[in-house]
Design a protein around this motif. Structure first.
Motif, PDB file in Angstrom:
ATOM      1  N   GLY A 179      -7.559  -8.828  -6.645  1.00  0.00           N
ATOM      2  CA  GLY A 179      -7.461  -9.846  -5.601  1.00  0.00           C
ATOM      3  C   GLY A 179      -6.055  -9.964  -5.074  1.00  0.00           C
ATOM      4  N   SER A 180      -5.023  -9.848  -5.964  1.00  0.00           N
ATOM      5  CA  SER A 180      -3.647  -9.990  -5.510  1.00  0.00           C
ATOM      6  C   SER A 180      -3.238  -8.825  -4.640  1.00  0.00           C
ATOM      7  N   ARG A 181      -3.774  -7.611  -4.981  1.00  0.00           N
ATOM      8  CA  ARG A 181      -3.426  -6.461  -4.149  1.00  0.00           C
ATOM      9  C   ARG A 181      -3.984  -6.612  -2.742  1.00  0.00           C
ATOM     10  N   ALA A 182      -5.203  -7.104  -2.627  1.00  0.00           N
ATOM     11  CA  ALA A 182      -5.800  -7.287  -1.312  1.00  0.00           C
ATOM     12  C   ALA A 182      -5.048  -8.333  -0.513  1.00  0.00           C
ATOM     13  N   ALA A 183      -4.438  -9.268  -1.237  1.00  0.00           N
ATOM     14  CA  ALA A 183      -3.747 -10.349  -0.541  1.00  0.00           C
ATOM     15  C   ALA A 183      -2.291 -10.030  -0.244  1.00  0.00           C
ATOM     16  N   ALA A 184      -1.785  -8.837  -0.655  1.00  0.00           N
ATOM     17  CA  ALA A 184      -0.382  -8.475  -0.436  1.00  0.00           C
ATOM     18  C   ALA A 184      -0.118  -8.236   1.045  1.00  0.00           C
ATOM     19  N   PRO A 185       1.116  -8.469   1.488  1.00  0.00           N
ATOM     20  CA  PRO A 185       1.445  -8.168   2.892  1.00  0.00           C
ATOM     21  C   PRO A 185       1.506  -6.661   3.123  1.00  0.00           C
ATOM     22  N   GLU A 186       1.218  -6.233   4.333  1.00  0.00           N
ATOM     23  CA  GLU A 186       1.261  -4.803   4.678  1.00  0.00           C
ATOM     24  C   GLU A 186       1.845  -4.647   6.086  1.00  0.00           C
ATOM     25  N   LEU A 187       3.053  -4.090   6.163  1.00  0.00           N
ATOM     26  CA  LEU A 187       3.727  -3.904   7.449  1.00  0.00           C
ATOM     27  C   LEU A 187       3.198  -2.641   8.123  1.00  0.00           C
ATOM     28  N   HIS A 188       2.764  -2.784   9.373  1.00  0.00           N
ATOM     29  CA  HIS A 188       2.291  -1.639  10.150  1.00  0.00           C
ATOM     30  C   HIS A 188       3.069  -1.576  11.458  1.00  0.00           C
ATOM     31  N   ILE A 189       3.642  -0.393  11.746  1.00  0.00           N
ATOM     32  CA  ILE A 189       4.342  -0.134  13.008  1.00  0.00           C
ATOM     33  C   ILE A 189       3.686   1.077  13.643  1.00  0.00           C
ATOM     34  N   GLU A 190       3.216   0.924  14.846  1.00  0.00           N
ATOM     35  CA  GLU A 190       2.428   1.966  15.504  1.00  0.00           C
ATOM     36  C   GLU A 190       3.219   3.266  15.655  1.00  0.00           C
ATOM     37  N   SER A 191       4.480   3.173  16.063  1.00  0.00           N
ATOM     38  CA  SER A 191       5.302   4.377  16.256  1.00  0.00           C
ATOM     39  C   SER A 191       6.690   4.130  15.689  1.00  0.00           C
ATOM     40  N   LEU A 192       7.157   5.079  14.868  1.00  0.00           N
ATOM     41  CA  LEU A 192       8.492   4.973  14.286  1.00  0.00           C
ATOM     42  C   LEU A 192       9.538   5.694  15.136  1.00  0.00           C
ATOM     43  N   ALA A 193       9.127   6.307  16.233  1.00  0.00           N
ATOM     44  CA  ALA A 193      10.055   6.949  17.177  1.00  0.00           C
ATOM     45  C   ALA A 193       9.818   6.337  18.552  1.00  0.00           C
ATOM     46  N   ILE A 194      10.779   5.589  19.053  1.00  0.00           N
ATOM     47  CA  ILE A 194      10.633   4.864  20.318  1.00  0.00           C
ATOM     48  C   ILE A 194      11.690   5.340  21.294  1.00  0.00           C
ATOM     49  N   ASP A 195      11.248   5.862  22.433  1.00  0.00           N
ATOM     50  CA  ASP A 195      12.162   6.305  23.484  1.00  0.00           C
ATOM     51  C   ASP A 195      12.239   5.215  24.553  1.00  0.00           C
ATOM     52  N   LEU A 196      13.410   4.655  24.753  1.00  0.00           N
ATOM     53  CA  LEU A 196      13.586   3.581  25.740  1.00  0.00           C
ATOM     54  C   LEU A 196      13.722   4.123  27.155  1.00  0.00           C
TER      55      LEU A 196
END
Length: 363
Positions: free
Chosen positions: A39-56
């Motif tokens: 249960g604690s694992r399911a409740a852990a935060p999970e950071l998701h970033i769609e793209s780790l390479a961003i061209d401005l």
């Protein structure tokens, strides 16, 4: 005696030992563990970033705002502890917390100068995963430029000569291909055309590695031009032409210096000499050699017709009747305003060969 013997039948029936119910016990333990750990694992935060390479993209010089979309795909609140930048030109402001299943943005600003730029953002957070590193790239709006602003050719009469040039220009996702509009002032019999280009060619920064805090590759556009001097040329020429290109509805003019030396059966390998050192003492210890080839008896009469006074040049046999070795040294301190100089070889039949000499050192 039998009357005094105790009755043990009731005692045996009530104290009979039975084996434990192992299956029920293990099931209970697993249930307890999963009830807490799973249960604690399911409740852990999970950071998701769609793209780790961003061209401005291409930006005007100055300060610009940017944002990085993030999402918490876990059940517990996500805390962004820090956002560290590899470049002082980039500053990011992180959100403090992000509820489970919510989305937000990391806001920041970047100070843009002319030309390509980049930074790495390292995000520290409380999710049970490694730290995320985002690569930012951009290109400060600037004019395209020739990587080499001159073309020097030693051309044999009766044979065409080809050289490749390179134009670098603002690239990246928002960069567009360079449009070649032609060239004015080209010598008679010469042509110039774009043969290949890549709006997102990569250029790495010399001397830097790939650790998170070091700058990444820079996104630069690259166009390759082919300069051709026709085989019909019989006389040398020095001139300057203007190359016209267009990008994003803006027209740019790029000057190109052209020097073509003609010869009858004379050729040198390499075609130019480069002297570079950190001091003049080191410079004068350098010796460069060029192999000169000719047809027939032309090589016998070959001589050094012209050279700068601060250069020593001599010809010697090179193991063949059609070859000579040219040895060159810088013997005196060149004037501080010295431009690329040259050594001219000639023979009695009137053939000549011009060898450019480039000198660079710290006075």
């Amino acid at each position: 005696m039998s009357a005094n013997r105790p009755n043990l039948s009731a005692f045996r029936s009530s104290t009979t030992l039975r084996p434990p119910r192992v299956g029920l016990l293990l099931f209970s333990i697993v249930g307890i563990v999963c009830g807490s750990g799973c249960g604690s694992r399911a409740a852990a935060p999970e950071l998701h970033i769609e793209s780790l390479a961003i061209d401005l993209g291409i930006l005007e010089p100055g300060t610009h705002e940017f944002s990085v979309p993030i999402e918490n795909r876990g059940g517990a609140p996500l805390t962004i502890r820090s956002v560290d930048s590899s470049c002082s030109c980039t500053v990011a402001r992180a959100p403090v917390t992000l509820a489970g299943g919510a989305a937000d943005q990391i806001q920041g600003s970047v100070h843009v100068g002319a030309g390509p730029g980049s930074a790495r953002l390292q995000i520290g957070h409380n999710a049970p995963t490694r730290e995320h590193v985002i690569q930012l790239t951009w290109f400060g709006k600037t004019a395209p430029r020739l990587v080499t602003s001159s073309v020097e050719i030693s051309q044999r009469i009766g044979q065409s000569a080809i050289r490749e040039l390179e134009i670098s220009y603002p690239g990246g996702d928002q960069g567009s291909s360079l449009e070649y509009l032609g060239a004015s002032g080209l010598p008679e019999g010469a042509t110039l055309e774009i043969t290949a280009q890549d709006p997102a060619a990569l250029r790495t920064i010399p001397g830097l590695g790939t650790t998170p805090y070091e700058a990444p590759s820079l996104v630069v556009g690259r166009a390759v031009l082919r300069f051709t001097s026709a085989a019909s040329r019989k006389t040398p020429i020095r001139t300057t032409c203007t190359i016209k290109v267009r990008q994003h509805d803006s027209v740019y003019e790029l000057p190109l210096a052209i020097a073509i030396a003609t010869h009858q059966g004379l050729r040198a390998s390499p075609e130019r000499l480069l002297f570079t050192a950190t001091s003049f003492d080191r410079l004068r210890r350098i010796e460069r050699k060029i192999l000169v080839e000719a047809e027939g008896a032309d090589i016998v009469d070959l001589s050094v017709a012209r050279k700068p006074d601060f250069i020593k040049a001599g010809l010697a046999p090179a193991g063949s009747d059609s070859k000579r070795s040219l040895t060159v040294r810088v013997t005196e301190r060149p004037p501080t305003d010295t431009k690329p100089c040259e050594i001219v070889l000639k023979n009695k039949s009137g053939s000549s060969l011009t060898i450019p000499v480039l000198i660079s050192y710290d006075p």
